[in-house]
Design a protein around this motif. Structure first.
Motif, short mmCIF file in Angstrom:
data_model
loop_
_atom_site.label_atom_id
_atom_site.label_comp_id
_atom_site.label_asym_id
_atom_site.label_seq_id
_atom_site.Cartn_x
_atom_site.Cartn_y
_atom_site.Cartn_z
N GLN A 33 0.84 -1.20 0.00
CA GLN A 33 0.00 0.00 0.00
C GLN A 33 0.88 1.25 0.00
OE1 GLN A 33 -3.86 -1.16 2.50
NE2 GLN A 33 -1.98 -1.73 3.54
N TRP A 34 0.42 2.24 -0.75
CA TRP A 34 1.13 3.52 -0.86
C TRP A 34 0.19 4.65 -0.46
CZ3 TRP A 34 5.88 4.88 -3.85
CH2 TRP A 34 6.71 3.77 -4.05
N LEU A 35 0.79 5.77 -0.08
CA LEU A 35 0.02 6.94 0.34
C LEU A 35 0.50 8.16 -0.43
CD1 LEU A 35 -2.20 7.45 2.50
CD2 LEU A 35 -0.39 8.28 4.01
N LEU A 36 -0.43 8.78 -1.16
CA LEU A 36 -0.15 10.01 -1.90
C LEU A 36 -0.71 11.19 -1.13
CD1 LEU A 36 0.58 11.74 -4.44
CD2 LEU A 36 -1.65 11.06 -5.38
N PRO A 53 5.63 4.46 -0.01
CA PRO A 53 5.08 3.20 0.46
C PRO A 53 4.81 3.29 1.95
CG PRO A 53 7.44 3.00 0.17
CD PRO A 53 7.06 4.36 -0.37
N ILE A 54 3.75 2.64 2.41
CA ILE A 54 3.42 2.66 3.84
C ILE A 54 4.18 1.53 4.51
CG2 ILE A 54 1.56 2.77 5.53
CD1 ILE A 54 -0.37 3.42 3.30
N SER A 84 -11.24 9.84 8.58
CA SER A 84 -9.94 9.74 7.89
C SER A 84 -8.77 9.49 8.84
CB SER A 84 -9.67 10.99 7.04
OG SER A 84 -10.70 11.18 6.09
N ARG A 85 -9.06 9.03 10.04
CA ARG A 85 -8.01 8.72 11.00
C ARG A 85 -7.63 7.24 10.99
NH1 ARG A 85 -4.96 12.95 12.52
NH2 ARG A 85 -6.20 14.67 13.35
N GLY A 125 0.93 12.24 9.04
CA GLY A 125 0.85 11.23 8.00
C GLY A 125 1.54 9.93 8.37
N ARG A 126 1.97 9.79 9.62
CA ARG A 126 2.59 8.54 10.07
C ARG A 126 1.51 7.50 10.35
NH1 ARG A 126 5.87 12.44 13.06
NH2 ARG A 126 4.26 12.30 14.67
#
Length: 493
Positions: free
Chosen positions: A379-382, A391-392, A410-411, A436-437
């Motif tokens: 999974q990736w986070l933009l 990448p997460i 969204s938490r 964003g962690r």
């Protein structure tokens, strides 16, 4: 009278024996160890919401455990037995008292008659509430030819209660998939039925409508739905899907599309809204989702290749977007690429924007659009504000991680992973902080989890959060499916 006295005497004797046996399970002659306990599931260092069910766990190899959980801000719970089985009400009271603080977990375990006291570990109680009643998911056996018993289910996250939304025992031969609700609210809910009595359900405020989504101008029936925030539209893709099997590989199966297009359904006019930019003959578009403000439609797209499955590894997707005007039901005139995974030799699929508009989560794999079968899937986070994508690593594993969805605040996000045994896809949850962690994911809690997951043959997929239980009369819905009464759809360009 004597019989009554004897009964009382024997009853007291039995109680004394049981109490003596219970007392004997308390730790005695304890040996201290510097190591952390080996527990299942691995809840060491996880972050949990205040509403989560008790994190019951087993100590691997132990026949008895004695566990005390203490809150940094006060309170404690105690469990003594074959595994750590915490009282639900006491657990929630402890978490509420320690929201935003840590819990210390002291584990004593008996193996071969010897008690061992392990080093304490910690669980963080998040300051961010979950805000959801539970989750929904499809539960299915991990077979490759037939799906046997399966269905859509819902589970309370505050305890261990699971209930079927609909099962194919009510509609023999049917397959239920592609379920989703409007911003986690099941007041507007949809899912697809495959099989002899195929249909797409759209349920709004308790009223059900069964659609025939196949038209002469589209490839087939509509799947992979996603609601527009206004509740008026649903984005769908139409896919011609096939599967093949690996002869020699650590992968078992390959699922791929021969062709796919996108369309948006107007629930008020019963029209499919089409755009030539989403129906290009040499490209395959799939997995559409609306932005939280409804002005954009995100999707993934790949070049279409002939001679499939021989060229299946060439199928690689980028994530794109096109503008959408909800007032007129029209699309923009330009498609923009926002994740160019193909340039890196990868495939990016299953985009999911967070409801606060900050992030877009997606899955990266080596090729194709079915990452649940790919061990390399991550999974990736933009970050949609900065354009930075990563990448997460905090949540990814060496096995397939995919099918993620966000909580409304969204938490938190829920996703599937095969990290447990490589065969079954199970459900994990994790949180995202202000920077964003991402926290260490934790397996969906179950009572006596080692026995539950070891005995369970099920795989879980397409999970999503739900603000409250989904209301669906299964028997009535089954009768409606068998009736074959369907609403036809028109097409608007």
């Amino acid at each position: 009278m004597r019989k009554i006295q004897r009964s009382i005497f024997y009853g007291l004797a039995v109680c004394t024996i049981l109490l003596t046996a219970a007392c004997s399970t308390k730790p005695k002659n304890v040996v201290k160890a510097e190591a952390l306990p080996t527990i299942y599931p691995d809840y060491i260092g996880v972050t949990v919401p205040v509403e989560i069910a008790p994190l019951d766990f087993n100590v691997v190899g132990a026949d008895r455990v004695d566990v005390v959980v203490k809150g940094e801000q006060g309170g404690e719970v105690h469990a003594n037995g074959r595994y750590a089985d915490f009282d639900v009400d006491q657990w929630h009271e402890l978490l509420r008292q320690n929201q935003g603080a840590r819990l210390s977990v002291s584990v004593c375990a008996r193996t071969g008659g010897q008690w061992t006291q392990y080093r304490d570990f910690f669980i963080q109680v998040s300051p961010y509430e979950l805000g959801e009643w539970g989750i929904t998911y499809r539960r299915i056996l991990p077979s490759y030819v037939s799906y046997s018993k399966m269905g859509l289910y819902q589970r309370s996250l505050a305890d261990f209660t699971e209930k079927a939304i609909i099962e194919n025992t009510a509609v023999p031969g049917a397959c239920f998939n592609c379920h989703t609700s409007l911003r986690t609210s099941p007041d507007q809910f949809t899912f697809h039925v495959r099989g002899e009595h195929g249909a797409t359900l759209v349920q709004r405020e308790g009223k059900r409508e069964w659609l025939n989504t196949k038209t002469e101008e589209t490839l087939g029936t509509c799947v992979y739905p996603y609601w527009h925030p206004s509740g008026r539209y649903i984005a769908f893709s139409t896919n011609r899907t096939a599967q093949a099997f690996h002869a020699v590989n650590d992968q078992r199966i390959e699922v791929f599309d021969h062709a796919s297009d996108l369309q948006v359904y107007d629930v008020e006019t019963h029209e499919l809204l089409l755009s030539p930019l989403l129906k290009q003959p040499d490209w395959m578009e799939s997995y559409p989702v609306f932005s939280p403000d409804g002005t954009m439609l995100y999707f993934c797209t790949s070049r279409q290749y002939d001679d499939i499955p021989n060229n299946y590894k060439k199928i690689k997707y980028n994530i794109c977007r096109i503008s959408f005007d909800a007032g007129t039901g029209t699309f923009g005139e330009q498609v923009d690429t926002i994740v160019n995974a193909v340039a890196d030799g990868k495939s990016a699929v299953h985009p999911r924007p967070s409801y606060d508009g900050k992030y877009l989560m997606y899955t990266v794999c080596d090729y194709g659009c079915f990452p649940i079968w790919h061990n390399e899937s991550d999974q990736w986070l933009l970050n949609l504000q900065t354009g930075e994508s990563r990448p997460i690593d905090e949540a990814n594993s060496s096995r397939a991680d995919s099918y993620h969805n966000w909580s409304l605040n969204s938490r938190w996000f829920v996703f599937t992973s095969r990290r447990d045994n490589g065969l079954n896809s199970l459900l994990y949850l994790a949180s995202v902080d202000d920077e964003g962690r991402v926290s260490k994911p934790f397996l969906l809690p179950q009572r006596d989890p080692l026995h539950f997951y070891d005995a369970s043959p099920w795989s879980y997929n397409t999970p999503d959060f739900t603000l409250k239980p989904v209301s669906l009369d299964m028997r009535r819905a089954a009768r409606e499916i068998f009736s074959d009464k369907r609403t036809p759809l028109a097409v608007r360009h």
